[in-house]
Design an enzyme around this catalytic site. Sequence first.
Site, PDB file in Angstrom:
ATOM      1  N   THR A 192       0.829  -1.211   0.000  1.00 45.34           N
ATOM      2  CA  THR A 192       0.000   0.000   0.000  1.00 45.34           C
ATOM      3  C   THR A 192       0.859   1.254   0.000  1.00 45.34           C
ATOM      4  OG1 THR A 192      -1.715  -1.125   1.236  1.00 45.34           O
ATOM      5  CG2 THR A 192      -1.764   1.268   1.323  1.00 45.34           C
ATOM      6  N   ARG A 220     -12.873  -9.221  -1.599  1.00 45.50           N
ATOM      7  CA  ARG A 220     -12.585  -8.540  -0.320  1.00 45.50           C
ATOM      8  C   ARG A 220     -12.057  -7.123  -0.598  1.00 45.50           C
ATOM      9  NH1 ARG A 220      -7.833  -5.916   1.922  1.00 45.50           N
ATOM     10  NH2 ARG A 220      -7.952  -6.039   4.169  1.00 45.50           N
ATOM     11  N   VAL A 221     -12.565  -6.171   0.148  1.00 39.96           N
ATOM     12  CA  VAL A 221     -12.100  -4.787   0.017  1.00 39.96           C
ATOM     13  C   VAL A 221     -11.569  -4.345   1.373  1.00 39.96           C
ATOM     14  CG1 VAL A 221     -12.843  -2.407  -0.406  1.00 39.96           C
ATOM     15  CG2 VAL A 221     -13.701  -4.251  -1.864  1.00 39.96           C
ATOM     16  N   ASP A 223      -9.402  -1.249   3.839  1.00 37.73           N
ATOM     17  CA  ASP A 223      -9.647   0.125   4.290  1.00 37.73           C
ATOM     18  C   ASP A 223      -9.275   1.168   3.234  1.00 37.73           C
ATOM     19  OD1 ASP A 223      -6.980  -0.758   4.590  1.00 37.73           O
ATOM     20  OD2 ASP A 223      -6.524   0.930   5.899  1.00 37.73           O
TER      21      ASP A 223
END
Length: 332
Positions: A192, A220-221, A223
């Site tokens: 990230t 899936r996602v 934050d």
Amino acid sequence: MKRIDFVKLLSFGTLAGIVPVSGCGTNVKKNKGPIIISTWDSGKEVNEAAWPKLSKGNIMDGIEAGGNFIEDSINCCVGLGGNPDREGIVTLDACVMDHKGGCGAVAALELIKHPISVARQVMTETPHVLIAGVGAQQFAIEMGHKLESSELSKSANKQYQEWLEKAKYQPVINIENQVPKKLSNGEYNHDTMAMIAKNRDSDLGGGVTTSGMGFKMRGRVGDSPIIGAGLYVDNEIGAATSSGVGEEVIRNVGSHLVVELMRQGRSPQEACKEAILRIINRKDDKAKDIQVGFIALAKDGSYGAFSIQPGFQYAVKTEEEHLLLDSSSYYN
Ligand code: SD4
């Protein structure tokens, strides 16, 4: 005293002085000029890529340039070169937020090289905030983005094959897949890039781009594309963003929490620490199995960070200096 009570006391500040803390991770100095803060060691290159636009005053152009830089880097782990989900498919999440409260995001986007640019286009070209999956891809194509190859990068393929062997298709969240390991080329395998910035006029903005947690379940996602969780900007107060186990950040609406804590008078460092303590408080002993880190930037240019585990680094660029800092952490 039970550990949970002890942690509760800490989170109310009663014993705040004795939280196990490592690293430095704070800056109470105000920075009048432009400043950008990005997660992990590759944040340094990202800051350099963002700087020409940011230093001319255009925060969102700077944020997008920084995000695009890392999305283009085939050696890194953000963007299409990142780790896939457990079906072997790379799905990307990204968001941006500007000083006027404008925001845009994409989730579970496939085969598009620059998710942060698509997120910005969601903000500027649509009445929506978040577009996901096939619809996000369709929108990206309408905006002129090209479909890329679905082949995994060499490093992602290697890690995926190892994961298939070890995890037997179970989606696991553990320290193994959440604390970035230093690779032989000196880079960390984080997935990230989260950025927050301020220009000379003290306007704030931010953006996040990620391939998300490796080997996640399909769809899936995390934050990162959720405004308030992975990123929040309030131009009166400050900006915050996160990296680590997205589920824990979403549960606490982490970045919004950090900004609200700054509104109540905490420094960026104190606000990040309190947001981490909330996660630890909820998780109790299980917190030792996860990593979450927050970085925060106040309107006056002071900044800070705090993480659960050591090893969370962030890069800070101003007109005077460019630093790679170790965040303070709960565990040593
Ligand atoms: C997620 N927060 O998908 C991201 C993962 C991350 O460094 O930050 N990795 O939950």
